[in-house]
Design an enzyme around this catalytic site. Structure first.
Site, PDB file in Angstrom:
ATOM      1  N   ASP A 115      -7.344  34.195   6.720  1.00  0.00           N
ATOM      2  CA  ASP A 115      -8.753  33.912   6.866  1.00  0.00           C
ATOM      3  C   ASP A 115      -9.395  33.006   6.259  1.00  0.00           C
ATOM      4  OD1 ASP A 115      -8.302  35.480   9.371  1.00  0.00           O
ATOM      5  OD2 ASP A 115      -9.229  37.269   8.496  1.00  0.00           O
ATOM      6  N   ASN A 136       0.167  32.842   7.090  1.00  0.00           N
ATOM      7  CA  ASN A 136      -0.198  34.014   7.140  1.00  0.00           C
ATOM      8  C   ASN A 136       1.194  34.883   6.761  1.00  0.00           C
ATOM      9  OD1 ASN A 136      -2.605  34.005   8.455  1.00  0.00           O
ATOM     10  ND2 ASN A 136      -1.965  33.413  10.343  1.00  0.00           N
ATOM     11  N   ASP A 158      -5.204  20.887  14.240  1.00  0.00           N
ATOM     12  CA  ASP A 158      -4.562  22.003  14.200  1.00  0.00           C
ATOM     13  C   ASP A 158      -3.854  22.101  12.517  1.00  0.00           C
ATOM     14  OD1 ASP A 158      -3.200  24.089  15.607  1.00  0.00           O
ATOM     15  OD2 ASP A 158      -1.532  23.139  14.573  1.00  0.00           O
ATOM     16  N   GLU A 169      -6.060  28.517  14.946  1.00  0.00           N
ATOM     17  CA  GLU A 169      -6.207  27.644  13.969  1.00  0.00           C
ATOM     18  C   GLU A 169      -6.450  26.339  14.667  1.00  0.00           C
ATOM     19  OE1 GLU A 169      -1.430  28.074  14.728  1.00  0.00           O
ATOM     20  OE2 GLU A 169      -3.414  29.348  14.861  1.00  0.00           O
TER      21      GLU A 169
END
Length: 287
Positions: A149, A140, A132, A175
């Site tokens: 991305d 973000n 993770d 993620e």
């Protein structure tokens, strides 16, 4: 045989010619031509599976009752090759994550079933690592989803470097990613996952955006090879994934940017994180 123009032939829903469209005197070459014509029409409609079936039928007719290598029409050979390539490409795309180009959950589930069937022939065990990205929401929020991305794509590239034979990376969701390492020892699994964690930490993230830093936390669950009488009975991959998830929680709660694994019944952290105090216990039992 009366020539049948493919543009006037009629087919049922499965791409088979209607009975009235198959007027033939039974001669092999004529049937080959018929199947080729039908395949051409079906291919023009995008009905690749049915077209391929007719091309295979044409091949079977050509090979029937012949000891020598037949002269397969070059156009037919090219059509079969093209359909095979397109089928293989479509199959591969259906197993890939569209953003990161890593394998997806469908491939992960299918491959784990195969690995379970192959376990009896493995000299070593199976390692599953659940990974993770740390604080990815902040990436973000601070840098935007487009850069987020790009971070995911770059992380996958780093995770896939130097994997042992048969190993692969799959996107688990969001993620989260999974590394599957078949036929490895426990020590090798720790080494591979810790090296992947370190590659992510040391990558030049600032080249994407000033101030950007990315790390990952990893939970590594290992199962010894089948038939090892000195250990507990092997568990299913689904249970192994749950254990990897539990160890991922340990890595997160113990400071992040770490690989958590179990050795001789004790939870440990790999590499530089091994010196941390207060390693959190897994949140689920089952060991």
């Amino acid at each position: 045989m009366t020539a049948l123009r493919p543009e006037v032939a009629e087919f049922d829903r499965d791409g088979r010619p209607a009975p009235e469209a198959v007027a033939t005197d039974g001669e092999g070459p004529g049937l080959v031509q018929l199947h080729e014509s039908i395949a051409t029409l079906l291919a023009s409609r995008g009905q690749w599976r049915q077209a391929y079936q007719h091309l295979r039928s044409a091949f079977d007719l050509v090979y029937a009752d012949q000891d020598d290598q037949p002269q397969v029409p070059e156009q037919l050979r090219r059509e079969v090759d093209r359909l095979r390539r397109e089928h293989a490409e479509a199959r591969e795309q259906s197993l890939r994550d569209s953003l990161t180009d890593s394998y997806n959950r469908r491939y992960l589930d299918e491959r784990l079933v195969d690995i379970v069937a192959e376990r009896g022939s493995m000299a070593a065990g199976l390692a599953i690592a659940l990974i993770d990205l740390d604080w990815f929401k902040q990436v973000n929020d601070n840098f935007g989803h487009l850069l987020g991305d790009r971070v995911l794509q770059r992380v996958v590239e780093l995770l896939q470097e130097d994997l042992p034979e048969g190993g692969f990376c799959a996107r688990y969701g969001g993620e989260e990613f999974v590394l599957v390492l078949p036929d490895v020892t426990a020590a090798a699994a720790v080494e591979v996952t810790e090296a992947a964690r370190l590659r992510v930490e040391r990558h030049a993230w600032a080249s994407l955006a000033p101030g950007l830093r990315v790390t990952v936390s990893i939970g590594l669950a290992y199962e010894p090879p089948a038939g090892d009488s000195s250990t507990r009975p092997p568990v299913a991959p689904e249970q192994q994934l749950l254990r990897a998830d539990s160890l991922l929680y340990t890595a997160k709660q113990s400071g992040r940017n770490a690989v958590a694994y179990r050795e001789n019944g004790r939870v440990r952290l790999a590499g530089a994180a091994s010196g941390r105090r207060g390693i959190a216990e897994p949140r689920v039992a089952g060991y």
